[in-house]
Every structure is written in C-alpha cells, then in structure tokens.
Design an enzyme around this catalytic site. Structure first.
Site, PDB file in Angstrom:
ATOM      1  N   SER A  81       0.744  -1.233  -0.027  1.00 18.86           N
ATOM      2  CA  SER A  81       0.005   0.123   0.037  1.00 18.86           C
ATOM      3  C   SER A  81       0.960   1.337   0.071  1.00 18.86           C
ATOM      4  CB  SER A  81      -0.825  -0.157   1.299  1.00 18.86           C
ATOM      5  OG  SER A  81      -1.627  -1.186   1.145  1.00 18.86           O
TER       6      SER A  81
HETATM    7  N1  SAH Z   1      -0.695  -5.105   4.095  1.00 17.13           N
HETATM    8  C1  SAH Z   1      -0.135  -4.851   3.102  1.00 17.13           C
HETATM    9  C2  SAH Z   1      -0.871  -4.405   1.944  1.00 17.13           C
HETATM   10  C3  SAH Z   1      -1.110  -5.852   1.264  1.00 17.13           C
HETATM   11  S1  SAH Z   1      -2.449  -5.973  -0.185  1.00 17.13           S
HETATM   12  C4  SAH Z   1       1.199  -3.916   3.194  1.00 17.13           C
HETATM   13  O1  SAH Z   1       1.996  -3.723   3.828  1.00 17.13           O
HETATM   14  O2  SAH Z   1       1.183  -2.868   2.166  1.00 17.13           O
HETATM   15  C5  SAH Z   1      -3.757  -6.684   0.292  1.00 17.13           C
HETATM   16  C6  SAH Z   1      -3.524  -8.096   0.794  1.00 17.13           C
HETATM   17  O3  SAH Z   1      -4.751  -8.692   1.163  1.00 17.13           O
HETATM   18  C7  SAH Z   1      -3.362  -9.148  -0.306  1.00 17.13           C
HETATM   19  O4  SAH Z   1      -1.714  -9.725  -0.176  1.00 17.13           O
HETATM   20  C8  SAH Z   1      -4.265 -10.165  -0.329  1.00 17.13           C
HETATM   21  O5  SAH Z   1      -3.969 -11.466  -0.779  1.00 17.13           O
HETATM   22  C9  SAH Z   1      -4.856 -10.076   0.947  1.00 17.13           C
HETATM   23  N2  SAH Z   1      -6.233 -10.456   1.402  1.00 17.13           N
HETATM   24  C10 SAH Z   1      -7.332 -10.452   0.661  1.00 17.13           C
HETATM   25  N3  SAH Z   1      -8.485 -11.072   0.975  1.00 17.13           N
HETATM   26  C11 SAH Z   1      -7.748 -11.689   2.389  1.00 17.13           C
HETATM   27  C12 SAH Z   1      -8.411 -12.607   3.045  1.00 17.13           C
HETATM   28  N4  SAH Z   1      -9.543 -12.766   3.229  1.00 17.13           N
HETATM   29  N5  SAH Z   1      -7.701 -12.920   4.227  1.00 17.13           N
HETATM   30  C13 SAH Z   1      -6.351 -12.632   4.428  1.00 17.13           C
HETATM   31  N6  SAH Z   1      -5.661 -11.665   3.317  1.00 17.13           N
HETATM   32  C14 SAH Z   1      -6.362 -11.481   2.337  1.00 17.13           C
END
Ligand code: SAH
Length: 267
Positions: A117
């Site tokens: 992000s």
């Molecule tokens: N936290 C991250 C952003 C990750 S992007 C950062 O530090 O920048 C969002 C993430 O959410 C993705 O890796 C995706 O696989 C995960 N995601 C989506 N649905 C999910 C769920 N039901 N449970 C766990 N992770 C999920």
C-alpha cells in the site's frame, strides 16, 4: 475531511448488511491508489528513479525522514504513527528492481496481483484505528509483503496479521525475519474469519476491500475497539467502526479509496 460523518448506534445485523450510500461519503480527493493496475502504472511513471534532493541514495534514512515529513504535510498528525513510519525500512519490503521507488507515495506491485500500500494510506488508516489510544492487541487482514504489519508492531503490544495467499505469507516471513520483531505473529488463513483464539482486539485493520465488513471481525472487536476498512466494489470508501457496547457499533464513512479486493478462502 469529515464534514459529513454519520454517527449512529447500529445493531450488528444492520451494520453488517448496510449497503453503501453515496451520500455517506465526504467528498475528499482520492488518496489511495492500490490496485495492481495503478501499481504497475506507478512503476512505469517512476521508471527513472526520483533523485532525492540532497543526492542521497534512495534507501537512506534521510529519504525515509523526507517521506515522514511529506506524510505530516499530507495531514497525518499522530506523532506515534509518524515515528513508526520513520523506523520501518520500506525498501526491504519491495522487489529488488523497485528499491529506488520504495519511498515515493505510491502503491507498488508485490506479485500475485497484489500491492504494497501507498505510505499515506498506511499512515492514515493506522492513525484512524489508533484514535490516540495505546493499542494492546491488533489484527491486520492482508499481510501482503508485511510492511504495514511491521509499522503496526512499532506501536502496538501484540500484532497478528493474516494472509490468504501462501507465497505472500512466505514472502512476508522472509521480509520480516531480518527485522526480528518479537511482538508480531503471521498467520496463513482466511482473514474474513478473524482470529477468535486471540480476540478481542482493540484495533482491526483491513488492507483489502470487501462489499461489507465481515461479521466475525465485528464480533472480535473489544468494546471500545476500533476497526478501519476499505468497503465497496468499484466505488470504495474507508469506514471506521467503533464498538460501543456488546451489541452496538458506530460507523463513520470517510474518504474514497481504492484497494485490492477482500477474497474468501485460501490459495
Ligand atoms: N498490508 C499490505 C498490503 C497488502 S495488499 C502492506 O503492507 O502494504 C492486500 C492483501 O490482502 C493481499 O496480499 C491479499 O492477498 C490479502 N487478502 C485479501 N483477502 C484476504 C483475506 N480474506 N484474508 C487474508 N488476506 C487477504
């Protein structure tokens, strides 16, 4: 930015099923660009790395300090959040080829159609979730590369983070190993189910957008706890939920945003 913030006690049933009303959003500029598509555009736009003004290497502490100063100018006021953002080496969480772009204010691809992000949205959401409180038990849904989890671990007693894509869960483990963060636990699983064995949480943060906030997560909030999440499909907005009683939650609909989708199940 919160000129039009509805606050009303809601029973769980109405909160979990409430559809998004466009009138609920205070219209502030689009702040988040987190789709894989826009993340790819970010990479193309910044293919020639931005040179830091002082001629510093793009991964130096000075560049991270400049990022923190920019976050403050963008409206992040919480000094606890700013200081955590100043500690975590974001360049250690991006692909080697993107290291020179680690401190620009953009989401970047991390593989599997997911993104790290944008720094502003990470800081903004943590500030909203924290609400100037001391956080004990916090849950993150969507570990991705592990960056936000590392920031959280710098301002909470215990952090749990769940990822549903196995290779990303492994990537986060690798990225975080060198940082030796003792108060962070990574879980491979479906975050929509939460982590009942270590609930209740005084903070829950979702890094992916669902059409509604999963009921299990609302149930796992401590009374007095806060949950921050992007909600929606094509049109998304940040929602801040405060649990005010055993059967009462208060919802505030905030600015527009754009996140990757919250998906059920594991892969
Ligand atoms: N936290 C991250 C952003 C990750 S992007 C950062 O530090 O920048 C969002 C993430 O959410 C993705 O890796 C995706 O696989 C995960 N995601 C989506 N649905 C999910 C769920 N039901 N449970 C766990 N992770 C999920």
């Amino acid at each position: 930015m919160t000129g039009n913030r509805p606050r009303f006690p809601l029973p769980l049933s109405s909160l979990a099923s409430k559809s998004h009303r466009s009138g609920d959003i205070s219209r502030t500029p689009l702040v988040s660009v987190a789709t894989p598509q826009t993340a790819t555009q970010n990479v193309v736009q910044h293919r020639h790395p931005v040179q830091s003004h002082a001629g510093m290497p793009m991964v130096s502490d000075a560049v991270r300090r400049a990022m923190v100063a920019r976050l403050a100018r963008q409206g992040v006021n919480d000094t606890v959040v700013l200081s955590a953002m100043g500690i975590v080496p974001r360049h250690q969480f991006v692909e080697p080829g993107l290291i020179n772009q680690a401190y620009i204010d953009a989401s970047l691809p991390i593989g599997y159609q997911q993104t790290i992000s944008q720094p502003f949205i990470v800081a903004r959401m943590i500030e909203l979730m924290r609400g100037a409180r001391t956080l004990n038990n916090v849950l993150e849904i969507g570990t991705g590369c592990g960056y936000q989890a590392a920031v959280l671990a710098n301002l909470c007693q215990h952090v749990y983070s769940i990822e549903r894509i196995k290779p990303l869960h492994e990537l986060a483990k690798n990225n975080l190993r060198a940082l030796r963060i003792a108060n962070l636990r990574l879980h491979y699983g479906d975050g929509m189910l939460g982590l009942p064995q270590v609930a209740p949480f005084d903070g829950i943060i979702l890094a992916a957008a669902g059409k509604q906030i999963p009921t299990a997560l609302l149930q796992q909030m401590a009374i007095g706890g806060r949950l921050i999440a992007p909600v929606g499909d094509q049109q998304q907005a940040l929602q801040l939920i405060e649990r005010t009683g055993t059967t009462e939650w208060v919802k505030s609909v905030l600015e527009e945003c754009h996140f990757v989708p919250l998906c059920s199940g594991i892969i």
